[in-house]
Structures are given as C-alpha cells and as structure tokens.
Design a protein around this motif. Structure first.
Motif, PDB file in Angstrom:
ATOM      1  N   GLN A   1      63.500  11.131  76.355  1.00 28.55           N
ATOM      2  CA  GLN A   1      64.044  12.480  76.181  1.00 28.55           C
ATOM      3  C   GLN A   1      63.468  13.491  77.185  1.00 28.55           C
ATOM      4  OE1 GLN A   1      62.776  14.578  72.637  1.00 28.55           O
ATOM      5  NE2 GLN A   1      64.827  15.353  72.270  1.00 28.55           N
TER       6      GLN A   1
ATOM      7  N   ALA B   1      65.598  14.293  67.828  1.00 27.46           N
ATOM      8  CA  ALA B   1      64.893  13.055  67.441  1.00 27.46           C
ATOM      9  C   ALA B   1      64.893  12.844  65.928  1.00 27.46           C
ATOM     10  CB  ALA B   1      63.476  13.095  67.975  1.00 27.46           C
TER      11      ALA B   1
ATOM     12  N   TYR C   1      66.989  22.764  61.357  1.00 25.79           N
ATOM     13  CA  TYR C   1      66.018  22.069  62.229  1.00 25.79           C
ATOM     14  C   TYR C   1      64.934  23.020  62.742  1.00 25.79           C
ATOM     15  CZ  TYR C   1      64.596  18.035  65.081  1.00 25.79           C
ATOM     16  OH  TYR C   1      63.899  16.953  65.609  1.00 25.79           O
TER      17      TYR C   1
HETATM   18  O1  LIG Z   1      59.030  11.769  74.267  1.00 20.15           O
HETATM   19  C1  LIG Z   1      58.676  11.704  73.076  1.00 20.15           C
HETATM   20  O2  LIG Z   1      59.100  10.852  72.308  1.00 20.15           O
HETATM   21  C2  LIG Z   1      57.678  12.712  72.583  1.00 20.15           C
HETATM   22  C3  LIG Z   1      58.236  14.097  72.617  1.00 20.15           C
HETATM   23  C4  LIG Z   1      58.562  14.509  71.251  1.00 20.15           C
HETATM   24  C5  LIG Z   1      59.645  15.543  71.214  1.00 20.15           C
HETATM   25  C6  LIG Z   1      59.834  16.022  69.808  1.00 20.15           C
HETATM   26  S1  LIG Z   1      60.099  14.760  68.624  1.00 20.15           S
HETATM   27  C7  LIG Z   1      60.690  15.902  67.424  1.00 20.15           C
HETATM   28  C8  LIG Z   1      61.373  17.022  68.169  1.00 20.15           C
HETATM   29  N1  LIG Z   1      62.781  16.816  68.151  1.00 20.15           N
HETATM   30  C9  LIG Z   1      63.229  16.388  69.320  1.00 20.15           C
HETATM   31  O3  LIG Z   1      64.404  16.039  69.547  1.00 20.15           O
HETATM   32  N2  LIG Z   1      62.240  16.362  70.219  1.00 20.15           N
HETATM   33  C10 LIG Z   1      61.021  16.909  69.675  1.00 20.15           C
END
Ligand SMILES: O=C(O)CCCC[C@@H]1SC[C@@H]2NC(=O)N[C@@H]21
Length: 216
Positions: free
Chosen positions: A71, A106, A113
């Motif tokens: 992400q 995520a 949210y």
């Molecule tokens: O790259 C990763 O996985 C760690 C970064 C985390 C990003 C957080 S996870 C919860 C929140 N919602 C998302 O879509 N991204 C952030």
C-alpha cells in the motif's frame, strides 16, 4: 519579465544537472488514476522478497514476507512517477472512495473509519504522496533523489499517523486507551518500518527505470 526569463534560462544553461524534470498535465492525470488503482489493489497484497537469483538453482526460490503490504509503496510510486498533483489527487480520491463508497482500506471502509486509530496513516497518504511527488521532480531524474523523496513521503505518513494516534488517545480514550497507544505505535510505525524501507528502495529503483524508459 523577459529579463527574469533570461536569467532562468541562463541558470539552467550554467547548471544543466540541476534542471528540474517536468510532467505534463496528461501524464499527471494518467498517474492520478493509475495511482488510485495501484493503492486500492496493493492494500491487499502482502510484500515479499526472494533469495538472490544466483542461488535459485542451488536453493530453489525462497520467499520472505516483509510483514507489510504494498500500500505505502503504491502511494510513494505515484508521487515519484506522477509528481505532486498526481500524488495529491490519487490519494484524495482514495480517501474519498474508502470513506464514502467502497471498503478499500486495510480494515474495511465507510464513514466511521475515521474512528479507526490508524486512520491518520491513511490521511497521511495525501501529504506524503504530495511531498514525495514535489521532491521527485525538483531535479533531473536520479535514483538517489527518488529514494530521498520516497523516504520524505514515508516520514510524513508516519508523522500524520502518530499525531492522529496520540490525538485520539487524548480526545477519545474510549476508542484508544493510553495503555494501547504504545501497542498501536509499535504495530503501525515501529514494526512495519524495516519492510517499508525495503519497499522505498524498490520504489526508487522502479521509478528510476520507468522514468528512463518513458523519457522523463
Ligand atoms: O504497509 C503496511 O502494511 C503498514 C502500513 C499500515 C497502514 C495502515 S493499516 C490500517 C490503516 N488503513 C489503511 O488502509 N492503511 C492504514
């Protein structure tokens, strides 16, 4: 006015190495769309590395998870390829999409949210991609400056995420108690950092190659 322009031209003739790269409006728009799609899909793809290719015949191909998804990599790649406007636009669209339409974050999506303690990291994607994109086009394309731009973007994402976490633990202790604050900081900022640094290197390398191939 003309004197000003002449001086600018003279400067770039004197020091052509420093001249900034530019990105056309069409490219910015295209990268805003690509960036949005990349961010949506990479949120659900776990990042991994393999052992070095010259050991594949002896050891076979071994995969190691980096403990993060792609992400953040997608956010930074959008900035490195499309610049400041593409970075900002793609991430505004991503946050809007997640809050008002589809569960693209995520941990889902929807207007509530914002109560997710980690939402600050998602909000941080907007200035993170913007800063990364602005820095990535200040000089001609160099892998070092792309790497520094991506690191700066990553830092901004973490700063926003941390401010949101601390703010939430003070303003809304029912959702995030002081006791779980440290746990959250560990989960979202400390533990993912090593994996995210590997991703920053991948982003700088990919953006460098792509920008050479695409001539900008
Ligand atoms: O790259 C990763 O996985 C760690 C970064 C985390 C990003 C957080 S996870 C919860 C929140 N919602 C998302 O879509 N991204 C952030």
């Amino acid at each position: 006015m003309n004197t000003k322009r002449n001086r600018k031209n003279q400067k770039s003739l004197i020091n052509p190495k420093k001249s900034a790269s530019t990105v056309s409006f069409a490219n910015e728009f295209l990268w805003a769309i690509i960036g949005l799609l990349l961010t949506v899909f990479s949120t659900f793809v776990e990042a991994f590395i393999t052992n070095l290719p010259w050991f594949w015949s002896e050891q076979g191909i071994n995969y190691h998870s980096l403990g993060v998804t792609f992400q953040v990599g997608a956010v930074l790649l959008t900035g490195c390829m499309g610049g400041k406007n593409a970075g900002l636009l793609s991430q505004f669209a991503y946050v809007f999409l997640g809050l008002f339409w589809l569960p693209v974050f995520a941990h889902g999506g929807g207007f509530n949210y914002w109560q997710e303690p980690s939402f600050g990291y998602v909000l941080g994607f907007i200035p993170g991609a913007g800063l990364c994109g602005w820095m990535a086009f200040r000089t001609r394309t160099k892998i070092e400056s792309l790497g520094v731009s991506a690191i700066a973007g990553l830092l901004v994402i973490h700063i926003c995420g941390l401010i949101y976490l601390v703010g939430m633990s003070y303003l809304n202790p029912n959702i995030l108690s002081h006791n779980s604050l440290l746990e959250m900081i560990k989960n979202y900022s400390v533990n993912p950092l090593p994996g995210q640094f590997v991703i920053v290197c991948m982003v700088a390398f990919m953006a460098f190659i792509l920008r050479q191939v695409l001539f900008y």
